[in-house]
Design a protein around this motif. Structure first.
Motif, PDB file in Angstrom:
ATOM      1  N   LEU A  45       4.603  13.158 -52.708  1.00 49.24           N
ATOM      2  CA  LEU A  45       3.553  12.701 -51.793  1.00 49.24           C
ATOM      3  C   LEU A  45       4.015  11.440 -51.095  1.00 49.24           C
ATOM      4  O   LEU A  45       4.600  10.562 -51.721  1.00 49.24           O
ATOM      5  N   LEU A  46       3.729  11.349 -49.805  1.00 58.00           N
ATOM      6  CA  LEU A  46       3.990  10.106 -49.077  1.00 58.00           C
ATOM      7  C   LEU A  46       2.833   9.158 -49.331  1.00 58.00           C
ATOM      8  O   LEU A  46       1.676   9.568 -49.311  1.00 58.00           O
ATOM      9  N   VAL A  47       3.146   7.901 -49.569  1.00 59.52           N
ATOM     10  CA  VAL A  47       2.103   6.896 -49.772  1.00 59.52           C
ATOM     11  C   VAL A  47       1.656   6.406 -48.389  1.00 59.52           C
ATOM     12  O   VAL A  47       2.482   5.950 -47.602  1.00 59.52           O
ATOM     13  N   PRO A  48       0.355   6.520 -48.077  1.00 56.14           N
ATOM     14  CA  PRO A  48      -0.115   6.057 -46.770  1.00 56.14           C
ATOM     15  C   PRO A  48       0.067   4.547 -46.627  1.00 56.14           C
ATOM     16  O   PRO A  48      -0.018   3.816 -47.609  1.00 56.14           O
ATOM     17  N   LYS A  49       0.318   4.121 -45.405  1.00 57.86           N
ATOM     18  CA  LYS A  49       0.492   2.684 -45.140  1.00 57.86           C
ATOM     19  C   LYS A  49      -0.739   1.912 -45.594  1.00 57.86           C
ATOM     20  O   LYS A  49      -1.860   2.336 -45.354  1.00 57.86           O
ATOM     21  N   GLY A  50      -0.504   0.797 -46.271  1.00 57.14           N
ATOM     22  CA  GLY A  50      -1.633  -0.043 -46.680  1.00 57.14           C
ATOM     23  C   GLY A  50      -2.268   0.348 -48.002  1.00 57.14           C
ATOM     24  O   GLY A  50      -3.119  -0.364 -48.516  1.00 57.14           O
ATOM     25  N   SER A  76       6.805   9.368 -60.717  1.00 55.98           N
ATOM     26  CA  SER A  76       7.956   8.495 -60.508  1.00 55.98           C
ATOM     27  C   SER A  76       8.110   8.151 -59.031  1.00 55.98           C
ATOM     28  O   SER A  76       7.471   8.746 -58.163  1.00 55.98           O
ATOM     29  N   ASP A  77       8.979   7.173 -58.796  1.00 52.22           N
ATOM     30  CA  ASP A  77       9.379   6.817 -57.442  1.00 52.22           C
ATOM     31  C   ASP A  77      10.672   7.583 -57.182  1.00 52.22           C
ATOM     32  O   ASP A  77      11.698   7.285 -57.785  1.00 52.22           O
ATOM     33  N   PRO A  78      10.651   8.603 -56.307  1.00 51.98           N
ATOM     34  CA  PRO A  78      11.828   9.458 -56.142  1.00 51.98           C
ATOM     35  C   PRO A  78      13.007   8.735 -55.489  1.00 51.98           C
ATOM     36  O   PRO A  78      14.138   9.208 -55.549  1.00 51.98           O
ATOM     37  N   VAL A 101       0.921   1.284 -55.963  1.00 53.89           N
ATOM     38  CA  VAL A 101       1.843   1.845 -54.971  1.00 53.89           C
ATOM     39  C   VAL A 101       2.117   0.873 -53.821  1.00 53.89           C
ATOM     40  O   VAL A 101       2.635   1.264 -52.786  1.00 53.89           O
ATOM     41  N   SER A 102       1.779  -0.410 -54.028  1.00 56.91           N
ATOM     42  CA  SER A 102       1.926  -1.367 -52.924  1.00 56.91           C
ATOM     43  C   SER A 102       3.365  -1.497 -52.448  1.00 56.91           C
ATOM     44  O   SER A 102       3.613  -1.823 -51.297  1.00 56.91           O
ATOM     45  N   SER A 103       4.336  -1.204 -53.326  1.00 62.84           N
ATOM     46  CA  SER A 103       5.733  -1.305 -52.870  1.00 62.84           C
ATOM     47  C   SER A 103       6.480   0.019 -53.045  1.00 62.84           C
ATOM     48  O   SER A 103       7.707   0.049 -53.105  1.00 62.84           O
ATOM     49  N   VAL A 104       5.740   1.121 -53.133  1.00 64.69           N
ATOM     50  CA  VAL A 104       6.348   2.441 -53.327  1.00 64.69           C
ATOM     51  C   VAL A 104       6.035   3.319 -52.110  1.00 64.69           C
ATOM     52  O   VAL A 104       4.874   3.547 -51.808  1.00 64.69           O
ATOM     53  N   PRO A 105       7.057   3.811 -51.398  1.00 63.25           N
ATOM     54  CA  PRO A 105       6.788   4.613 -50.205  1.00 63.25           C
ATOM     55  C   PRO A 105       6.465   6.077 -50.482  1.00 63.25           C
ATOM     56  O   PRO A 105       5.881   6.763 -49.655  1.00 63.25           O
ATOM     57  N   ARG A 106       6.871   6.543 -51.666  1.00 63.97           N
ATOM     58  CA  ARG A 106       6.707   7.959 -51.962  1.00 63.97           C
ATOM     59  C   ARG A 106       6.519   8.130 -53.455  1.00 63.97           C
ATOM     60  O   ARG A 106       7.034   7.342 -54.238  1.00 63.97           O
ATOM     61  N   LEU A 107       5.798   9.176 -53.843  1.00 59.75           N
ATOM     62  CA  LEU A 107       5.600   9.459 -55.267  1.00 59.75           C
ATOM     63  C   LEU A 107       6.075  10.870 -55.572  1.00 59.75           C
ATOM     64  O   LEU A 107       5.920  11.777 -54.755  1.00 59.75           O
ATOM     65  N   LYS A 108       6.627  11.025 -56.762  1.00 66.98           N
ATOM     66  CA  LYS A 108       6.997  12.361 -57.240  1.00 66.98           C
ATOM     67  C   LYS A 108       6.169  12.659 -58.476  1.00 66.98           C
ATOM     68  O   LYS A 108       6.167  11.874 -59.428  1.00 66.98           O
ATOM     69  N   LEU A 109       5.440  13.774 -58.443  1.00 58.87           N
ATOM     70  CA  LEU A 109       4.613  14.195 -59.566  1.00 58.87           C
ATOM     71  C   LEU A 109       5.296  15.383 -60.207  1.00 58.87           C
ATOM     72  O   LEU A 109       5.499  16.419 -59.571  1.00 58.87           O
ATOM     73  N   ALA A 132      -5.323  16.722 -60.551  1.00 65.59           N
ATOM     74  CA  ALA A 132      -6.641  16.805 -59.913  1.00 65.59           C
ATOM     75  C   ALA A 132      -7.060  15.476 -59.280  1.00 65.59           C
ATOM     76  O   ALA A 132      -6.717  14.411 -59.776  1.00 65.59           O
ATOM     77  N   ASP A 133      -7.824  15.592 -58.216  1.00 69.46           N
ATOM     78  CA  ASP A 133      -8.432  14.437 -57.538  1.00 69.46           C
ATOM     79  C   ASP A 133      -7.438  13.331 -57.170  1.00 69.46           C
ATOM     80  O   ASP A 133      -7.661  12.173 -57.513  1.00 69.46           O
ATOM     81  N   PRO A 134      -6.355  13.676 -56.456  1.00 62.76           N
ATOM     82  CA  PRO A 134      -5.448  12.605 -56.030  1.00 62.76           C
ATOM     83  C   PRO A 134      -6.131  11.709 -55.000  1.00 62.76           C
ATOM     84  O   PRO A 134      -6.756  12.220 -54.073  1.00 62.76           O
ATOM     85  N   LYS A 135      -6.034  10.393 -55.205  1.00 67.44           N
ATOM     86  CA  LYS A 135      -6.683   9.470 -54.256  1.00 67.44           C
ATOM     87  C   LYS A 135      -5.824   8.228 -54.064  1.00 67.44           C
ATOM     88  O   LYS A 135      -5.373   7.621 -55.039  1.00 67.44           O
ATOM     89  N   PHE A 136      -5.631   7.878 -52.808  1.00 65.85           N
ATOM     90  CA  PHE A 136      -5.000   6.588 -52.470  1.00 65.85           C
ATOM     91  C   PHE A 136      -6.104   5.625 -52.055  1.00 65.85           C
ATOM     92  O   PHE A 136      -7.030   6.017 -51.353  1.00 65.85           O
ATOM     93  N   SER A 137      -6.006   4.377 -52.496  1.00 70.71           N
ATOM     94  CA  SER A 137      -7.003   3.403 -52.064  1.00 70.71           C
ATOM     95  C   SER A 137      -6.354   2.065 -51.838  1.00 70.71           C
ATOM     96  O   SER A 137      -5.219   1.842 -52.246  1.00 70.71           O
TER      97      SER A 137
END
Length: 137
Positions: A45-50, A76-78, A101-109, A132-137
């Motif tokens: 997953l790409l981490v949205p800006k901010g 993990s951080d890929p 995720v403030s300093s992670v651009p992408r996540l690997k699940l 389930a229920d992935p959420k970025f905030s």
């Protein structure tokens, strides 16, 4: 579409089956079926800006046929390959991950169906794993 075992990930919203972990039903996220020990699958997953925090609940579907399989769920951080959090979950166990995720651009699940000592990849199983229920905030 990232592979998972011999299949691909399926969204919970696009599935005909009820997706439940530890008796709680989820409508958002993704799942896949693992059919052999040591099967694994991952999705990035790409981490949205901010975004500062990523939360997601992981576990095996209550409708998995095999009840004695432990699955390792790992985030993990890929890019750096650093594991941010991990949990080994049996049927009826759920874990809510909360990742900075403030300093992670992408996540690997990633998921892996564990094998007991001496068990080969060929041991057939039938389990469904859910993020389930992935959420970025």
């Amino acid at each position: 579409e990232e592979a998972c075992g011999f299949y691909s990930w399926e969204t919970l919203s696009g599935s005909d089956d009820v997706s439940a972990i530890a008796q709680k039903t989820y409508n958002n996220g993704f799942k896949c079926t693992l059919t052999q020990k040591l099967n694994d699958g991952s999705v990035e997953l790409l981490v949205p800006k901010g975004a500062k925090t990523f939360t997601i609940t992981a576990g095996q579907s209550d409708y998995s046929r095999d009840t004695d399989v432990t699955v390792t769920f790992e985030i993990s951080d890929p890019i750096s390959n650093k594991v941010l959090d991990t949990a080994s979950l049996r049927l009826n166990e759920a874990k809510e991950f909360s990742i900075d995720v403030s300093s992670v651009p992408r996540l690997k699940l990633k998921v892996v169906a564990e094998a007991a000592q001496g068990e080969s990849r060929k041991s057939n199983i039938s389990i469904t794993v859910i993020w389930a229920d992935p959420k970025f905030s």
